[in-house]
Design a protein around this motif. Structure first.
Motif, PDB file in Angstrom:
ATOM      1  N   TRP A 108       0.840  -1.206   0.000  1.00  0.00           N
ATOM      2  CA  TRP A 108       0.000   0.000   0.000  1.00  0.00           C
ATOM      3  C   TRP A 108       0.870   1.249   0.000  1.00  0.00           C
ATOM      4  O   TRP A 108       0.940   1.985   0.966  1.00  0.00           O
ATOM      5  N   ASP A 109       1.506   1.503  -1.126  1.00  0.00           N
ATOM      6  CA  ASP A 109       2.341   2.703  -1.260  1.00  0.00           C
ATOM      7  C   ASP A 109       1.520   3.972  -1.114  1.00  0.00           C
ATOM      8  O   ASP A 109       2.023   4.999  -0.650  1.00  0.00           O
ATOM      9  N   GLY A 110       0.260   3.896  -1.508  1.00  0.00           N
ATOM     10  CA  GLY A 110      -0.593   5.086  -1.465  1.00  0.00           C
ATOM     11  C   GLY A 110      -0.730   5.657  -0.070  1.00  0.00           C
ATOM     12  O   GLY A 110      -0.783   6.877   0.112  1.00  0.00           O
ATOM     13  N   LEU A 111      -0.788   4.804   0.937  1.00  0.00           N
ATOM     14  CA  LEU A 111      -0.914   5.284   2.310  1.00  0.00           C
ATOM     15  C   LEU A 111       0.372   5.982   2.754  1.00  0.00           C
ATOM     16  O   LEU A 111       0.326   7.019   3.414  1.00  0.00           O
ATOM     17  N   ALA A 112       1.519   5.438   2.397  1.00  0.00           N
ATOM     18  CA  ALA A 112       2.789   6.089   2.728  1.00  0.00           C
ATOM     19  C   ALA A 112       2.873   7.462   2.068  1.00  0.00           C
ATOM     20  O   ALA A 112       3.284   8.449   2.698  1.00  0.00           O
TER      21      ALA A 112
END
Length: 235
Positions: A45-49
């Motif tokens: 979940w790169d989007g959360l980072a």
């Protein structure tokens, strides 16, 4: 996989709306967020980072606006979920996350510390605002959790010793405020929660990263630790 990614993207949009004040139920959304993080963050979940980095950058630029508490609450819950994972692979992922977040989160946290020092020097009535202490509780918890569990060897991190010195300043500040403004602050529930949380993480940092304290003046660290023990016995 596409459907799963779409759901996560939609969840982030809802969280963003909630942190901006345009949607209620932020606490409930963070519970959902933690459940997804349990299985997908940070590896899948790169989007959360990217979301957290963008929000921290916004806090650095805009300061602690009315939306700051929501952002810090989300960050705190994400880090707490990551810290609860016990697999060795998850701990390594947390250490990678520590490298990613320590600089932007440290900058925001240091700004908060400077603000509180300013309030102390001015004897400001703003110290009795429990909203300030709620923000401080979650921001201190996020930063100190990251330092304690997000690094295998904090003393090997270039900014590690400096961060330890700042944490010591925060401990000293809270103890000084407790002595000088006890009647004013004892009525703030989140001040006491903040104080107990910081003292807990101070002890965990000493236990987990003793070499990180080498540059913080050992004598001064020991003196502060004695004050911590004396304070804890009176709480």
């Amino acid at each position: 996989a596409e459907e799963k990614n779409a759901i996560k993207d939609q969840l982030l949009r809802l969280v963003k709306m909630a942190t901006d004040g345009n949607l209620p139920h932020l606490v409930e959304l963070t519970m959902v967020l933690r459940r997804v993080c349990r299985f997908d963050f940070p590896k899948n979940w790169d989007g959360l980072a990217h979301f957290m980095l963008a929000e921290l950058q916004a806090l650095r630029q805009k300061g602690f606006s009315d939306t700051a508490l929501g952002v810090v609450l989300v960050l705190h819950q994400v880090l707490k979920e990551q810290s609860s994972k016990r697999l060795l692979s998850s701990r390594r992922e947390f250490q990678q996350l520590g490298q990613l977040l320590v600089e932007p989160l440290g900058a925001v946290w240091a700004s908060k510390l400077d603000h509180m020092k300013q309030l102390q020097s001015q004897g400001s009535p703003g110290l009795a605002d429990d909203r300030l202490w709620r923000l401080s509780r979650h921001l201190d918890g996020s930063f100190m959790l990251l330092l304690a569990q997000g690094f295998a060897h904090l003393h090997d991190t270039p900014s590690g010793p400096q961060m330890i010195q700042l944490v010591k300043q925060q401990v000293d500040l809270l103890l000084a405020l407790l002595r000088s403004h006890s009647e004013q602050l004892i009525s703030c529930p989140f001040f006491l929660k903040n104080l107990k949380s910081v003292l807990k993480w101070w002890a965990l940092l000493l236990h987990g990263h003793p070499l990180g304290f080498a540059q913080a003046n050992v004598s001064s660290v020991l003196h502060t630790s004695v004050e911590v023990l004396q304070t804890c016995s009176g709480l």
